[in-house]
Design a protein around this motif. Sequence first.
Motif, PDB file in Angstrom:
ATOM      1  N   UNK A 290       0.776  -1.350  -0.109  1.00 31.48           N
ATOM      2  CA  UNK A 290       0.070  -0.145   0.018  1.00 31.48           C
ATOM      3  C   UNK A 290       0.920   1.308  -0.146  1.00 31.48           C
ATOM      4  N   UNK A 291       0.330   2.368  -0.480  1.00 34.32           N
ATOM      5  CA  UNK A 291       1.000   3.561  -0.337  1.00 34.32           C
ATOM      6  C   UNK A 291       1.707   3.824   0.799  1.00 34.32           C
ATOM      7  N   UNK A 292       3.021   4.215   0.714  1.00 37.98           N
ATOM      8  CA  UNK A 292       3.722   4.658   1.721  1.00 37.98           C
ATOM      9  C   UNK A 292       4.573   3.543   2.670  1.00 37.98           C
ATOM     10  N   UNK A 293       3.946   2.298   2.167  1.00 40.42           N
ATOM     11  CA  UNK A 293       4.716   1.013   2.914  1.00 40.42           C
ATOM     12  C   UNK A 293       5.941   0.484   2.477  1.00 40.42           C
ATOM     13  N   UNK A 294       6.365   1.076   0.967  1.00 37.24           N
ATOM     14  CA  UNK A 294       7.439   0.576   0.589  1.00 37.24           C
ATOM     15  C   UNK A 294       8.882   0.878   1.240  1.00 37.24           C
ATOM     16  N   UNK A 295       8.844   2.342   1.853  1.00 35.03           N
ATOM     17  CA  UNK A 295      10.161   2.778   2.358  1.00 35.03           C
ATOM     18  C   UNK A 295      10.389   2.017   3.397  1.00 35.03           C
ATOM     19  N   UNK A 296       9.502   1.469   4.303  1.00 36.80           N
ATOM     20  CA  UNK A 296       9.629   0.717   5.677  1.00 36.80           C
ATOM     21  C   UNK A 296       9.819  -0.648   5.300  1.00 36.80           C
ATOM     22  N   UNK A 297       9.447  -1.165   4.091  1.00 32.63           N
ATOM     23  CA  UNK A 297       9.514  -2.679   3.695  1.00 32.63           C
ATOM     24  C   UNK A 297      11.016  -2.691   3.474  1.00 32.63           C
ATOM     25  N   UNK A 298      11.374  -1.798   2.370  1.00 30.56           N
ATOM     26  CA  UNK A 298      12.929  -2.217   1.869  1.00 30.56           C
ATOM     27  C   UNK A 298      14.044  -1.360   2.839  1.00 30.56           C
ATOM     28  N   UNK A 299      13.540  -0.446   3.732  1.00 27.68           N
ATOM     29  CA  UNK A 299      14.514   0.130   4.707  1.00 27.68           C
ATOM     30  C   UNK A 299      14.979  -1.259   5.727  1.00 27.68           C
ATOM     31  N   UNK A 300      13.896  -1.915   6.005  1.00 24.39           N
ATOM     32  CA  UNK A 300      14.391  -2.983   7.013  1.00 24.39           C
ATOM     33  C   UNK A 300      14.949  -4.124   6.514  1.00 24.39           C
ATOM     34  N   UNK A 301      14.969  -4.251   5.135  1.00 22.33           N
ATOM     35  CA  UNK A 301      15.736  -5.342   4.492  1.00 22.33           C
ATOM     36  C   UNK A 301      16.995  -4.865   3.834  1.00 22.33           C
ATOM     37  N   UNK A 302      17.219  -3.594   3.397  1.00 16.86           N
ATOM     38  CA  UNK A 302      18.404  -3.458   2.802  1.00 16.86           C
ATOM     39  C   UNK A 302      19.308  -2.289   3.321  1.00 16.86           C
ATOM     40  N   UNK A 303      20.557  -2.675   3.030  1.00 20.36           N
ATOM     41  CA  UNK A 303      21.538  -1.527   3.385  1.00 20.36           C
ATOM     42  C   UNK A 303      21.788  -0.543   2.235  1.00 20.36           C
ATOM     43  N   UNK A 304      22.885   0.232   2.277  1.00 18.21           N
ATOM     44  CA  UNK A 304      22.940   1.119   1.129  1.00 18.21           C
ATOM     45  C   UNK A 304      23.196   0.485  -0.094  1.00 18.21           C
ATOM     46  N   UNK A 305      22.959   1.257  -1.194  1.00 23.00           N
ATOM     47  CA  UNK A 305      23.202   0.865  -2.504  1.00 23.00           C
ATOM     48  C   UNK A 305      24.737   1.169  -2.823  1.00 23.00           C
ATOM     49  N   UNK A 306      25.323   0.072  -3.376  1.00 22.88           N
ATOM     50  CA  UNK A 306      26.795   0.412  -3.743  1.00 22.88           C
ATOM     51  C   UNK A 306      26.878   1.448  -4.753  1.00 22.88           C
ATOM     52  N   UNK A 307      26.066   1.526  -5.735  1.00 17.78           N
ATOM     53  CA  UNK A 307      26.144   2.207  -7.120  1.00 17.78           C
ATOM     54  C   UNK A 307      25.790   3.692  -7.077  1.00 17.78           C
TER      55      UNK A 307
END
Length: 270
Positions: free
Chosen positions: A113-130
């Motif tokens: 749902x709207x607004x959920x993606x940031x938290x979903x990805x933030x808890x699973x992923x570190x920084x983007x190396x590129x």
Amino acid sequence: MRRGLAPVLEGTTIVAAEIVDPRLTRPVDPREVAAELLGERIVTLDRRGKYLLWRLASGRTLVVHLRMTGSLRHAPAGELPEDPYRRATVSLGSGVDVGFRDVRRFGTWELLETGEARGYLGSRLGPEPLVSSFSAARLAAQLSGRRAPIKAVLLDQRRLAGVGNIYADEALWRARIHPRRPAGELDRDELTRLHRAVRAVLRRGIELGGSTLTDYASPDGTRGGMQHEFHVYGRGGEPCDRCGTSIERTVVAGRGTWFCPRCQSPVDDP
Ligand SMILES: [Zn+2]
């Protein structure tokens, strides 16, 4: 994959969606997800780590993870090749079909749902190396204090996003670092080399359309080219491209791991 699909998906509307494998969307009923996608316009196609993000006009995001054997393929409507491993098909108003193929069935589709993606990805992923802000100092901060083998930390998506088994081995070979070195013990020179190496192998992989080991293909059906440039991955017993020593295979973090025992000596700077 994102680069190949973005021009096909962006700005189009989903006019039909069929998800035939309940594993793809579980625990949500696949018919429910398909019904929700109907009529959605795809605004942009983004990527974070190994997640492909279909940003939809409603504000929702379809989060697709290919896992081991997933791939997306596009073709003019009705012209996707016959495929017993197709798990889902999305038809676009532009007259294009996009099929999701997955032999091992570990891939996932999640509609957030709207607004959920940031938290979903933030808890699973570190920084983007590129991204340009990803410096050697940032890498050092991610590794600091870690006693786990460097290879295991590179594979940990919460430390660093997007590095898989192939790219971890290739980056460590380029940086001349043994895969079992404790991550927190790398010195400044090693960190500089590793930072450069991780970015270089990922960039090269993207340029070449990934690695086709068995049947992975780009969204237009072409094969990747990175497998022709492997220095260590899958090359046990072959001579190192730098020093001629036989490449060895071991297991680190439960994953097959290839390295040059001379260039990547376990002690610092052979
Ligand atoms: Zn070597």
